[in-house]
Design a protein around this motif. Structure first.
Motif, short mmCIF file in Angstrom:
data_model
loop_
_atom_site.label_atom_id
_atom_site.label_comp_id
_atom_site.label_asym_id
_atom_site.label_seq_id
_atom_site.Cartn_x
_atom_site.Cartn_y
_atom_site.Cartn_z
N GLY A 160 0.82 -1.21 0.00
CA GLY A 160 0.00 0.00 0.00
C GLY A 160 0.85 1.26 0.00
N LYS A 161 0.27 2.35 0.49
CA LYS A 161 0.96 3.64 0.46
C LYS A 161 1.78 3.93 1.71
CE LYS A 161 -2.45 5.67 -2.58
NZ LYS A 161 -3.44 6.73 -2.79
N THR A 162 1.65 3.09 2.73
CA THR A 162 2.34 3.39 3.99
C THR A 162 3.68 2.68 4.13
OG1 THR A 162 1.19 1.61 5.14
CG2 THR A 162 0.15 3.79 5.17
N LYS A 163 3.96 1.70 3.26
CA LYS A 163 5.21 0.97 3.35
C LYS A 163 5.84 0.84 1.98
CE LYS A 163 3.96 -1.61 7.45
NZ LYS A 163 3.79 -2.91 8.07
N LEU A 164 7.16 0.80 1.96
CA LEU A 164 7.91 0.68 0.71
C LEU A 164 8.70 -0.63 0.73
CD1 LEU A 164 8.85 2.03 -1.93
CD2 LEU A 164 10.73 3.01 -0.63
N PRO A 165 8.36 -1.59 -0.16
CA PRO A 165 9.10 -2.86 -0.16
C PRO A 165 10.49 -2.69 -0.76
CG PRO A 165 7.36 -2.87 -1.82
CD PRO A 165 7.26 -1.58 -1.11
N SER A 166 11.43 -3.40 -0.18
CA SER A 166 12.81 -3.38 -0.67
C SER A 166 13.36 -4.80 -0.62
CB SER A 166 13.64 -2.46 0.23
OG SER A 166 14.98 -2.44 -0.19
N THR A 167 13.87 -5.29 -1.74
CA THR A 167 14.39 -6.66 -1.82
C THR A 167 15.66 -6.77 -0.96
OG1 THR A 167 13.51 -6.91 -4.04
CG2 THR A 167 15.21 -8.48 -3.36
N VAL A 168 15.66 -7.74 -0.06
CA VAL A 168 16.81 -8.02 0.79
C VAL A 168 17.65 -9.13 0.16
CG1 VAL A 168 17.54 -8.90 3.05
CG2 VAL A 168 15.60 -7.34 2.87
N ASP A 169 16.98 -10.15 -0.35
CA ASP A 169 17.67 -11.31 -0.90
C ASP A 169 16.83 -11.86 -2.05
OD1 ASP A 169 19.68 -13.54 -0.71
OD2 ASP A 169 17.84 -14.69 -0.37
N LEU A 170 17.51 -12.20 -3.13
CA LEU A 170 16.84 -12.82 -4.28
C LEU A 170 17.75 -13.95 -4.75
CD1 LEU A 170 14.38 -12.26 -6.36
CD2 LEU A 170 16.20 -11.44 -7.82
N HIS A 171 17.26 -15.16 -4.63
CA HIS A 171 18.04 -16.34 -5.00
C HIS A 171 17.43 -16.96 -6.25
CE1 HIS A 171 20.78 -19.67 -4.35
NE2 HIS A 171 19.79 -20.45 -4.73
N THR A 172 18.26 -17.21 -7.27
CA THR A 172 17.75 -17.70 -8.56
C THR A 172 18.44 -18.98 -8.98
OG1 THR A 172 17.28 -15.44 -9.24
CG2 THR A 172 17.40 -17.08 -10.98
N HIS A 173 17.63 -19.90 -9.51
CA HIS A 173 18.13 -21.10 -10.17
C HIS A 173 17.83 -20.96 -11.66
CE1 HIS A 173 18.95 -23.54 -6.61
NE2 HIS A 173 17.86 -23.01 -6.09
N ASN A 183 9.46 -1.22 4.55
CA ASN A 183 9.94 -0.03 5.24
C ASN A 183 8.84 1.02 5.31
OD1 ASN A 183 12.74 -1.00 5.34
ND2 ASN A 183 12.61 -0.80 3.14
N PRO A 184 8.64 1.65 6.47
CA PRO A 184 7.61 2.68 6.56
C PRO A 184 7.95 3.87 5.69
CG PRO A 184 8.85 2.51 8.62
CD PRO A 184 9.35 1.43 7.72
N VAL A 185 6.95 4.40 5.03
CA VAL A 185 7.12 5.62 4.24
C VAL A 185 6.95 6.79 5.19
CG1 VAL A 185 6.20 7.02 2.36
CG2 VAL A 185 6.30 4.54 2.13
N LEU A 186 8.03 7.53 5.40
CA LEU A 186 7.98 8.64 6.35
C LEU A 186 7.49 9.93 5.71
CD1 LEU A 186 11.32 7.88 8.20
CD2 LEU A 186 9.00 7.18 8.82
N LYS A 187 7.80 10.10 4.43
CA LYS A 187 7.40 11.32 3.73
C LYS A 187 6.99 10.93 2.33
CE LYS A 187 9.15 15.80 2.34
NZ LYS A 187 10.34 16.65 2.24
N PRO A 188 5.82 11.33 1.87
CA PRO A 188 5.40 10.97 0.51
C PRO A 188 6.36 11.51 -0.54
CG PRO A 188 3.60 11.98 1.76
CD PRO A 188 4.83 12.12 2.58
#
Length: 113
Positions: free
Chosen positions: A45-58, A106-111
């Motif tokens: 949604g608008k209140t949190k910003l997703p950020s990839t920590v780990d991406l494992h690929t085969h 991560n919480p969005v602190l400022k739009p």
């Protein structure tokens, strides 16, 4: 939680290919990360910003230029993290790669402006 899924189509362009004529793996990973990120953003949604920590690929088989499809789904969603997976299919519909990912919310602190 009902699974949040998507299927996204990409065009595997000639300029994505390495000298052997197959698409370089970094482009394939980016396609899967993009599909996962789209779902994570919708869930956050608008209140949190997703950020990839780990991406494992085969990588299961080479992918040539043409239509590429990625199926992605969110597996577990918590307050601060979520877990997702994706499969990538070549133009023949054969599974060519799969990824698992963990993302922080991560919480969005400022739009953004």
């Amino acid at each position: 939680m009902k699974a949040l899924t998507t299927r996204v189509r990409f065009e595997g362009r000639p300029e994505f290919c390495n000298p052997t004529g197959v698409i370089q793996g970094g482009y394939l990973v980016a396609m899967m990360d993009d599909a996962i990120g789209m779902l994570a953003g919708m869930k956050a949604g608008k209140t949190k910003l997703p950020s990839t920590v780990d991406l494992h690929t085969h990588f299961l088989r080479p992918v040539r230029k043409g239509v590429i499809e990625v199926t992605a789904r969110l597996r577990n969603v918590g307050r601060a993290m979520l877990f997702a997976e994706a499969e990538l299919f070549d133009s023949r519909g054969k599974e060519a790669a799969r990824s698992t990912a963990s993302l922080t919310l991560n919480p969005v602190l400022k739009p953004a402006t």
